[in-house]
Design an enzyme around this catalytic site. Sequence first.
Site, PDB file in Angstrom:
ATOM      1  N   SER A 104      32.118  -2.879   9.920  1.00 54.32           N
ATOM      2  CA  SER A 104      31.008  -3.468  10.084  1.00 54.32           C
ATOM      3  C   SER A 104      29.501  -2.881   9.604  1.00 54.32           C
ATOM      4  O   SER A 104      29.285  -2.372   8.506  1.00 54.32           O
ATOM      5  CB  SER A 104      30.855  -4.179  11.518  1.00 54.32           C
ATOM      6  N   LEU A 105      28.814  -2.577  10.625  1.00 52.78           N
ATOM      7  CA  LEU A 105      27.551  -1.815  10.577  1.00 52.78           C
ATOM      8  C   LEU A 105      27.813  -0.522   9.855  1.00 52.78           C
ATOM      9  O   LEU A 105      27.204  -0.123   8.822  1.00 52.78           O
ATOM     10  CB  LEU A 105      26.860  -1.457  11.699  1.00 52.78           C
TER      11      LEU A 105
ATOM     12  N   GLN B 211      28.773  -0.777  15.531  1.00 51.61           N
ATOM     13  CA  GLN B 211      28.162  -1.286  17.000  1.00 51.61           C
ATOM     14  C   GLN B 211      29.038  -0.980  17.988  1.00 51.61           C
ATOM     15  O   GLN B 211      30.319  -1.524  18.010  1.00 51.61           O
ATOM     16  CB  GLN B 211      27.371  -2.321  17.047  1.00 51.61           C
TER      17      GLN B 211
ATOM     18  N   HIS C  48      29.799 -11.699  13.417  1.00 49.50           N
ATOM     19  CA  HIS C  48      30.943 -12.007  12.515  1.00 49.50           C
ATOM     20  C   HIS C  48      31.550 -13.306  12.731  1.00 49.50           C
ATOM     21  O   HIS C  48      32.759 -13.602  12.579  1.00 49.50           O
ATOM     22  CB  HIS C  48      32.067 -11.013  12.680  1.00 49.50           C
TER      23      HIS C  48
ATOM     24  N   ARG D  29      18.750  -5.815   9.071  1.00 51.74           N
ATOM     25  CA  ARG D  29      19.982  -6.632   9.360  1.00 51.74           C
ATOM     26  C   ARG D  29      20.246  -6.697  11.150  1.00 51.74           C
ATOM     27  O   ARG D  29      20.547  -7.744  11.654  1.00 51.74           O
ATOM     28  CB  ARG D  29      21.031  -5.916   9.025  1.00 51.74           C
TER      29      ARG D  29
ATOM     30  N   GLN E  60      29.544 -10.144   4.782  1.00 48.40           N
ATOM     31  CA  GLN E  60      29.909  -9.403   5.569  1.00 48.40           C
ATOM     32  C   GLN E  60      29.341  -9.788   7.123  1.00 48.40           C
ATOM     33  O   GLN E  60      30.195  -9.812   8.201  1.00 48.40           O
ATOM     34  CB  GLN E  60      29.958  -7.911   5.509  1.00 48.40           C
TER      35      GLN E  60
END
Length: 306
Positions: A90-91, A11, A196, A115, A245
Amino acid sequence: MGKIAFVYPGQGAQKVGMGKDFYENSERSKEIFDLAASVLDFDIKQVCFEENDFINNTKYTQAALVTTCLAMTKEVLALGIKPDVTAGLSLGEYAAIATAGGMSDEEAIKTVRVRGILMDEAVPDGKGAMAAVLGMTGEAVYEVVKDLADVSIANYNCPGQIVITGEKSAVENAGKVLSENGAKRVIPLNVSGPFHSAFLKGAGETLGETLETVDWKELEIGYVTNVDASLVTDIRQTKDLLMKQVSSSVLWEQSVRNMIEMGVDTFVEIGPGKTLAGFIKKIDKEVQVVNVGAFEDLAKLKEQLC
């Protein structure tokens, strides 16, 4: 030639118009956008292709970015360029897993939609924050924040760039302390929550309910996970890793170093922007990094790797 890694941004890489040239020039890419349009509850083409107020909203960004990355990947694969390993920040890990064969494109798109909603709703607007810390090592940042309440490290991006996350006032305070302890700059990030961080643990656990319904496939190649930077070859590990995660640190620098140790010398960044390319070159300037963010980039990719 060494090994090739396909890597996918997270992102922040999103931008209006992303993927539109692939949609208009590639039947393979168009199929992915059409698939996403059929399974999502919002207009994916409007969010990706037209000026709008949704593209930077986590609830929509995540599905939009993964759809775009997967659509671009189809055309890269059609050139005959295949990865030996994948990874995503991440994503981006969802695109990496789908490309590695662990889940279908449809499942990846539907799952990141959930998510995004869960992460957006996990913390009230204005309560959380994130900031990029420049000019300090990850170890040095950790030593400063480990004793501070409600703040932690979100991302180990590359040497000299660490991202902190947590409760807004705690992140602001940590920024002042880090500046006093050697940070060249601490830059607040334009995000809607403390991603996170421990504040997102509940979102990760709830996401687990959706991950339980995914039709997981045996991996065709390994992918490197954000959680501990290890190579995942057993798809049975993936559900728990994706749950963790959401609230754990993204070990991107460590992931890249591990891929290089595996023999990767060429990274193909697939998706809008060149964020990962910048990180990777700071981690190891000797490796080759090629970006595919526009349809015209395919010609350069073909020239370099085919």
